[in-house]
Design an enzyme around this catalytic site. Structure first.
Site, mmCIF file in Angstrom:
data_model
loop_
_atom_site.group_PDB
_atom_site.id
_atom_site.type_symbol
_atom_site.label_atom_id
_atom_site.label_comp_id
_atom_site.label_asym_id
_atom_site.label_seq_id
_atom_site.Cartn_x
_atom_site.Cartn_y
_atom_site.Cartn_z
ATOM 1 N N ASP A 371 -2.067 5.017 0.037
ATOM 2 C CA ASP A 371 -3.067 4.092 0.555
ATOM 3 C C ASP A 371 -2.880 3.872 2.054
ATOM 4 O OD1 ASP A 371 -5.341 2.689 -0.064
ATOM 5 O OD2 ASP A 371 -4.318 0.928 -0.840
ATOM 6 N N ASP A 372 -1.664 3.565 2.462
ATOM 7 C CA ASP A 372 -1.398 3.384 3.898
ATOM 8 C C ASP A 372 -1.678 4.656 4.671
ATOM 9 O OD1 ASP A 372 0.065 0.758 4.924
ATOM 10 O OD2 ASP A 372 0.574 1.055 2.831
#
Length: 622
Positions: A371-372
């Site tokens: 996600d990051d």
């Protein structure tokens, strides 16, 4: 309000929010908002320090002040703002206040105690709470599920091996196997008899896997009485080595509270005294996670600088800030320095995949997350910085290589979907596996749409996964944010970026769902109870972050309607004089149904996204 007035007020609101956001930047170029959770973090910190013999009077008093400030009028504590009373949280908070010297007959203690007893007492608290109490002689170890350290010898292909657990769970489970085997008792200076009812511990149903594992647990209880000594000690050594090898540079384990505190306890039980460099580093690192203000002393369960910085850069770009503005340029420099170039636990499932990507925290090099990485790729790619291209290339390669077999993307691991470990009697709290989710997959799709060749196989498979994951009502479930508003707010912009037509049925159904779940005040909100009670799906007090998520989806879908205008007006009218917004409600998710987060930067960064995109949709340069 006329269209001209709406545009004028929107621009003023965006300018104020943008300036406030820039003003929050650190001298090193990163952003980090407070990551607020519930008081179990603070109660367990006091219990940790009591267990290790280092609890200080001033720290105790300040933490107790914070814990009291979070108690509600009925004497209880919840896991999120406005949520229902939570038994285990209240038990732990009560215990911490007793450590702080609060009299048992004080009104706030009587109220908490009454709720605990009416809710089944310590006997009905979750396993993790009873483990803490067992370490102080307030619960018998024999009445807890067994977690044998011999699990460390199971190969990665065998069911229930440590890599079947999500990364946050395995980092917690491994030290707890040592704690479970050693069964320490370091008595408190008081007894908690007033919280016990004498009733039996509630059990899950006795059929199927539940019944099987309860039977297995009974066998393990017998084994615990006479474990094979050589095997047991070898297992504890292996678990200890595993823990030591995974301490991060800042002293943490995984950059999050649960494995951190349990690792310190496990190492202490394995002979590491408080002067050992690993223990010193671990305890010193907790100071970095400590916040002190007029409400007392509290700990963040985690810190999110990489996530916050990527979100801030994307928001500033949406607000019309130039890519060479110092706030953007210096943030890019910092993000490039944070790239993770080494292997981690993810390589157990993807051994041939070259590393690349970013973690959530300052220091969590063993656990970069997808996600990051997707959000950072979006931010770096939008700046057009030539020196960012190599890092983007490595990240895209790693990110696409982390796709699960079904084409979706999870947060930390690939194909971490075996549900067997969720059936263990031990697992009565929180998510313990990491399957693909709509919000993470959507962020990857958006990043790949920006960086990959149109129609790449990985992009097509991820889009197909999202289409299959759409709920019957037209929304998407949000794993890491609350909840269907977050999931839908992430997926619709991603699908449109990937080339799905705005008039496609999936997009129209999502638009209809968002429009039908708008509040009468023009904003959007979804209570965290929606994770456990479908009646709350799409329902809740309007919040700045959730209103922004809905607007971002509607704008991506091409909506330029009174519904959108009303949502923008809600943001403008609820803005504070300093350019930000109030948001006491928790809109972030740690474990659906159990653990939630109030990201303090969400209330600012996402409205900046939404207002900037609205002005652009209206033909106005933000």
């Amino acid at each position: 309000m006329s269209t001209a007035d709406t545009l004028r007020s929107t621009r003023l609101a965006l300018d104020a929010a943008r300036d406030h956001l820039i003003g929050l930047r650190s001298p090193q170029g990163w952003w980090k908002g407070e990551l607020q959770t519930n008081v179990t973090m603070d109660a367990e910190d006091l219990l940790l320090r009591e267990f290790l013999g280092i609890r200080a009077k001033d720290d105790t008093a300040e933490a107790a002040h914070w814990i009291r400030s979070e108690q509600r009028a009925d004497g209880t504590w919840a896991t999120f703002h406005g949520g229902p009373p939570d038994l285990s949280t209240t038990v732990e908070a009560y215990t911490a206040l007793r450590l702080a010297g609060d009299p048992v007959e004080a009104a706030h203690m009587r109220a908490a105690r009454s709720f605990v007893r009416e809710s089944g007492g310590i006997e009905s608290a979750r396993v993790f709470t009873r483990i803490w109490l067992a370490m102080f002689g307030q619960w018998p170890w024999e009445r807890l599920p067994v977690l044998p350290p011999e699990l460390m010898f199971l190969p990665s292909w065998f069911p229930l091996n440590v890599y079947d657990w999500a990364c946050w769970a395995r980092q917690t489970i491994v030290p707890l196997t040592i704690v479970s085997a050693r069964r320490p008792v370091r008595p408190l200076p008081f007894d908690l008899a007033e919280l016990r009812t004498g009733r039996p511990v509630p059990r899950r149903g006795g059929l199927g896997w539940d019944g099987f594992f309860h039977g297995l647990d009974r066998l393990l209880v017998r084994y615990e009485r006479r474990p094979v000594r050589g095997l047991r000690e070898a297992a504890i050594r292996r678990a200890t080595e595993w823990i030591v090898a995974r301490q991060e540079a800042d002293g943490s384990w995984g950059g999050i509270q649960p494995p951190w505190v349990y690792s310190l306890i496990a190492l202490n039980l394995s002979g590491y005294d408080l002067d050992h460099p690993i223990m010193r580093r671990g305890l010193r690192g907790l100071d970095r996670f400590t916040i002190r203000d007029e409400r007392g002393r509290r700990l963040e369960a985690c810190q999110s600088p990489v996530w916050d910085t990527a979100l801030a850069v994307n928001a500033l770009l949406d607000a019309g800030v130039s890519h060479d503005h110092p706030a953007v340029a210096e943030a890019v420099d910092w993000l490039l320095e944070e790239e993770i170039r080494g292997p981690g636990d993810w390589a157990v499932r993807r051994p041939r995949l070259a590393p690349g990507g970013w973690a959530f925290e300052f220091d969590n090099d063993l656990y970069p997350d997808i996600d990051d990485t997707a959000e950072v790729v979006l931010a770096l790619g939008r700046t057009g910085r030539p020196d960012a291209r190599p890092a983007i290339g490595r990240a895209v390669r790693w990110m696409t290589g982390m796709a699960s077999r079904d084409g979706g993307f999870a947060a930390f691991d690939a194909d971490n979907t075996r549900t067997l470990c969720t059936k263990l009697p031990f697992c009565d709290f929180g998510a313990v596996i990491d399957p693909p989710s709509a919000d993470v997959t959507a962020h990857v799709v958006e990043a790949l749409a920006q960086e990959s060749a149109p129609g790449s196989p990985e992009l097509r498979r991820a889009v197909l996964w999202l289409l299959k994951a759409q709920e019957p009502d037209g929304s998407w479930f949000g794993r890491w944010g609350a909840n269907h508003v977050y999931g839908t707010g992430a997926v619709v912009p991603a699908l449109v970026a990937a080339g799905v037509r705005r008039d496609a049925a999936c997009v129209r159904r999502a638009v209809a769902w968002l429009e039908s779940h708008r509040n009468q005040d023009g904003g959007w909100g979804e209570d965290l109870r929606s994770y456990t009670d479908p009646a709350w799906i799409g329902r809740g007090a309007s919040t700045p972050s959730q209103t922004a998520w809905a607007l971002m989806a509607l704008l991506a879908a091409g909506e330029r309607s009174p519904v959108v205008d009303a949502g923008v007006r809600w943001l403008v009218e609820h803005q504070r004089p300093d350019g930000t917004w109030d948001e006491p409600h928790f809109t972030g998710t740690g474990f659906p149904g159990d653990f939630y987060i109030n990201y303090h930067l969400y209330r600012l960064v996402f409205p900046v996204n939404a207002l900037g995109r609205y002005l652009r949709a209206c033909g106005q340069a933000p």
